[in-house]
Scaffold this motif. Sequence first.
Motif, PDB file in Angstrom:
ATOM      1  N   LEU A  49       0.804  -1.228   0.000  1.00 27.71           N
ATOM      2  CA  LEU A  49       0.000   0.000   0.000  1.00 27.71           C
ATOM      3  C   LEU A  49       0.836   1.276   0.000  1.00 27.71           C
ATOM      4  N   ASN A  50       2.132   1.168   0.107  1.00 31.69           N
ATOM      5  CA  ASN A  50       2.984   2.357   0.115  1.00 31.69           C
ATOM      6  C   ASN A  50       3.105   2.892  -1.317  1.00 31.69           C
ATOM      7  N   THR A  51       2.891   4.196  -1.466  1.00 35.20           N
ATOM      8  CA  THR A  51       3.035   4.799  -2.793  1.00 35.20           C
ATOM      9  C   THR A  51       4.485   4.817  -3.245  1.00 35.20           C
ATOM     10  N   VAL A  52       5.414   4.709  -2.285  1.00 37.26           N
ATOM     11  CA  VAL A  52       6.846   4.596  -2.604  1.00 37.26           C
ATOM     12  C   VAL A  52       7.252   3.152  -2.339  1.00 37.26           C
ATOM     13  N   PRO A  53       7.746   2.446  -3.329  1.00 38.14           N
ATOM     14  CA  PRO A  53       8.101   1.042  -3.120  1.00 38.14           C
ATOM     15  C   PRO A  53       9.051   0.876  -1.939  1.00 38.14           C
ATOM     16  N   PRO A  54       8.705   0.028  -0.963  1.00 29.48           N
ATOM     17  CA  PRO A  54       9.636  -0.226   0.141  1.00 29.48           C
ATOM     18  C   PRO A  54      10.982  -0.708  -0.382  1.00 29.48           C
ATOM     19  N   THR A  55      12.046  -0.241   0.235  1.00 29.84           N
ATOM     20  CA  THR A  55      13.399  -0.581  -0.196  1.00 29.84           C
ATOM     21  C   THR A  55      13.674  -2.064  -0.004  1.00 29.84           C
ATOM     22  N   CYS A  56      14.179  -2.698  -1.016  1.00 30.47           N
ATOM     23  CA  CYS A  56      14.662  -4.076  -0.937  1.00 30.47           C
ATOM     24  C   CYS A  56      16.169  -4.043  -1.192  1.00 30.47           C
ATOM     25  N   THR A  57      16.917  -4.760  -0.383  1.00 28.24           N
ATOM     26  CA  THR A  57      18.377  -4.641  -0.440  1.00 28.24           C
ATOM     27  C   THR A  57      18.971  -5.267  -1.694  1.00 28.24           C
ATOM     28  N   THR A  58      18.230  -6.205  -2.293  1.00 31.53           N
ATOM     29  CA  THR A  58      18.766  -6.896  -3.467  1.00 31.53           C
ATOM     30  C   THR A  58      17.621  -7.447  -4.294  1.00 31.53           C
ATOM     31  N   ASP A  59      17.889  -7.743  -5.548  1.00 29.02           N
ATOM     32  CA  ASP A  59      16.896  -8.449  -6.357  1.00 29.02           C
ATOM     33  C   ASP A  59      16.714  -9.867  -5.813  1.00 29.02           C
ATOM     34  N   GLY A  60      15.613 -10.487  -6.202  1.00 24.65           N
ATOM     35  CA  GLY A  60      15.360 -11.859  -5.788  1.00 24.65           C
ATOM     36  C   GLY A  60      14.633 -11.997  -4.481  1.00 24.65           C
ATOM     37  N   MET A  61      14.158 -10.895  -3.895  1.00 27.23           N
ATOM     38  CA  MET A  61      13.494 -10.946  -2.591  1.00 27.23           C
ATOM     39  C   MET A  61      12.196 -11.752  -2.643  1.00 27.23           C
ATOM     40  N   PHE A  62      11.561 -11.772  -3.804  1.00 26.80           N
ATOM     41  CA  PHE A  62      10.261 -12.436  -3.934  1.00 26.80           C
ATOM     42  C   PHE A  62      10.331 -13.600  -4.929  1.00 26.80           C
ATOM     43  N   GLU A  63      11.489 -14.178  -5.090  1.00 23.56           N
ATOM     44  CA  GLU A  63      11.721 -15.133  -6.165  1.00 23.56           C
ATOM     45  C   GLU A  63      10.862 -16.389  -6.052  1.00 23.56           C
ATOM     46  N   ASP A  64      10.339 -16.714  -4.879  1.00 27.43           N
ATOM     47  CA  ASP A  64       9.562 -17.937  -4.727  1.00 27.43           C
ATOM     48  C   ASP A  64       8.088 -17.775  -5.089  1.00 27.43           C
TER      49      ASP A  64
END
Length: 622
Positions: free
Chosen positions: A523-538
Motif C-alpha cells: 500500500l505504500n506509494t513509494v516502493p519499500p526498499t529491498c536490499t537486493t533483487d530476488g526478494m520475492f523469487e519464490d
Amino acid sequence: MVADNDGIILEGFAEGYDVKASYDATTSTITIPTGVVVGTHSTYGDVTIHAISGTGTDDTDITGTVSGNTITFDKGLYGTVVYQGQEGGLIIMNKISTTEANAKMSFVLGTDSYEAPLQITKTADNTLSIVGINTIFTSGYFYNVPVTFDTATKEATLKTESPIGHTISTNGTGVKNIYYMFNNTADGLTRNPSFNITTTDNSSVVSAKGNLFLGYDTNGAGSYNGWTLSSFKFDIDYNIFTQEVTEDPYADPTSATVDGITYSLDNDAKTAEVTGCLGSVNDLNIPETIEVNSTTYTVASVAEKAFYANRTLKTIRIPASIKTVGNDAFRNASNVRSLYIADLAAWCAIEFYNGNANPLYNVFPTSERNWGKVYINGTETTEVVIPEGVTKIGRSFYGFKALTTATLPSTLKELGDQAFANCTKLTAITVPDGVEKIGSSFWSCEGLTEISLPGSVKTLSGSTFYGCKSLKTVTLAEGLETIGRMTFNNCKAIETITIPSTVKEIELMAFWGCTGIKEITSLNTVPPTCTTDGMFEDFLTATLYVPTASIDDYKAATSWKEFTIIKGVETTSINGVENNNDNTGKVYYNLQGIRISANNITPGVYIIREGAKTTKAYVSAK
C-alpha cells in the motif's frame, strides 16, 4: 588458649569472655560445659552461656574437634544476662570454628582494660589482614580488616573506609549498622587512624598514635554512636617486616558447595552464581539465597555451560532471584522432565543467553510420548497468562512444545528473540497494542495458523515467523516500518498478504520459501526498499497489487520489478456505499490495513478488494 589447673582457658572465646574447658588428648576434643557463668557485664551483670542446637538452647556440653591448629565445634553458643528481672541475649555464636591466635588486641575503654585474641596474616609486602577486631564489640561476624604499613617510616594505617564489623537492629527494622574506626581528637573524629610500629626478631607491636573511636553513622549524616578507645595496640607473634607473605586463610570465599550445588561468589555484591552440581544431584533445587561463613548471598545467575550435557538431572526448580542464565547452561541436559518456575513475572525477566540456556526445552524432547511437565507457582500447566506489569519477554518459553495458549499483558512493549520459539502446539496468539518491537519471537512455531500485529509494532527485527509452516493468516497494521531478515522464511501456507503503507524497508530473505503466496499487496506509494533483487523469487507469478499511481515506480524498483503481474488499486477516495449482504469473493480491510472477517463487519469505511478491483467504501449494516 592457656592451661589451667584443672583444664584450659579459651581466652576471649565468647565474644571477649574467657571460657573454661577441658581437653582430651586421646580423642583430640575440647569440651565446654554450659549453664555456667563466664564473666560479668558492667551493666547487666553475670553472663551465662548455653548451647545452641537444632531444637533451641540447652545446657548440654559443646564439643570441639581439634585438627592441626583449627578447632571446629558441634554446637553454637548463646550467652544470657538477667537484668531487672528479665533474661536477655548478650552473645550468639553459630557454626563455630576457630584457629589458634597469633596476636592480640588490647585497649582501655573508660577505666577498664580489655584484651582479645586476633589472627593476623601478612598478605602482601605492605599489608596485614586482621581478623577479630569486631568480636569484642559485635557478635557473630568475622571481618577481614586490611592495615597497610611502611617499612621505612615504621608506620601503619587503617583506612576508615574498611568496615570493622556490623550489627543488625533487633527492633524489627532490620537496619544494618556498619562500624568503622576513626582517630578521636580534641577537634572531633578524623579518618584513617595511624599507628607506630616497633619490632623485635620475633614480634611486632602496632600502637595507635592517639585515641581511637569505633562506631557507626546513626543517620547517614556523620552523627556517630560507638566507643572511645585509648592505649590501643596490636601485639603480633612475628616481625611484620621480615615475615613471608602467605595466603590469607580468612579471605572471603570465592566458591562454595551448598546442598550439592556449586557456586562462585561475588563478595562485593554478595551474589552467588550457580556453576554446577555434584553427580549425585538429580533434583536441582536452586535456592534464592545461600549462607557461606555467616554471609548471605543472593543466588542471581547460572553460569555458562553450568549443566552442559548433565544426564543425571531430572527435575529443575528455578527461584525468582535468578536474573541471567549463561550460554548453553542447560544444553543437552536431556533427561530433565520436570521444570518448576517459582514466579512467572520474574521468569519473563530472566536474560537467557541463548535457547540452550533455558532448561525448559529439555523437558520436551523430539518424541512427544517422552514429554515432561512444567509447573508454574506449583501448578502443572500448558497455558500461561503473563502478569500485567511485564514489559519484555525474552527467551522465556523457548521450546515449550506443549504450550497451547499464551495470554500477553497490556503492559508489554517488546517480544524478544525466541520468546515462543518451537512452541509447536501454539496455534494463535494476540499481540496487544503497545508492543513496539518483535524479534524472532515465533521462530519455528509450526502449529501457528494466524496472527494479527497491532499498529504499535514498528519493527519485525528478523526471523519473526521463521519456519511457521502452518501460518496462513497474517495481518500487518499501519505503523509497521521494517520487515526484517527472514521474517516469513518458509511460511509456505501464506496465500495472501498486505504490506501496510508505512513499511519502508524489507530486508534480505524476508519472504524466502513462501511458495504459497498468490496475491501480495503493497500500500505504500513509494516502493519499500529491498536490499537486493530476488526478494520475492519464490512467488513471482503471484499478482502484485500496488497503488495505481505508483505502478511504474514498482516496475522499476529493486525486486518489485521482477513480478510478472502488477496491478493497480485505488485507495484514496470513498466509492459510494454498499451493504455486506453479499460477501462472495470480497476481502475487507480497515483503514489501518488490518484484514477484517466479513462476519465481523460493523458500519464504517473499509478498503474492499474483489479480484483485481480495490475500492474504498462505506459499508452499512446487514
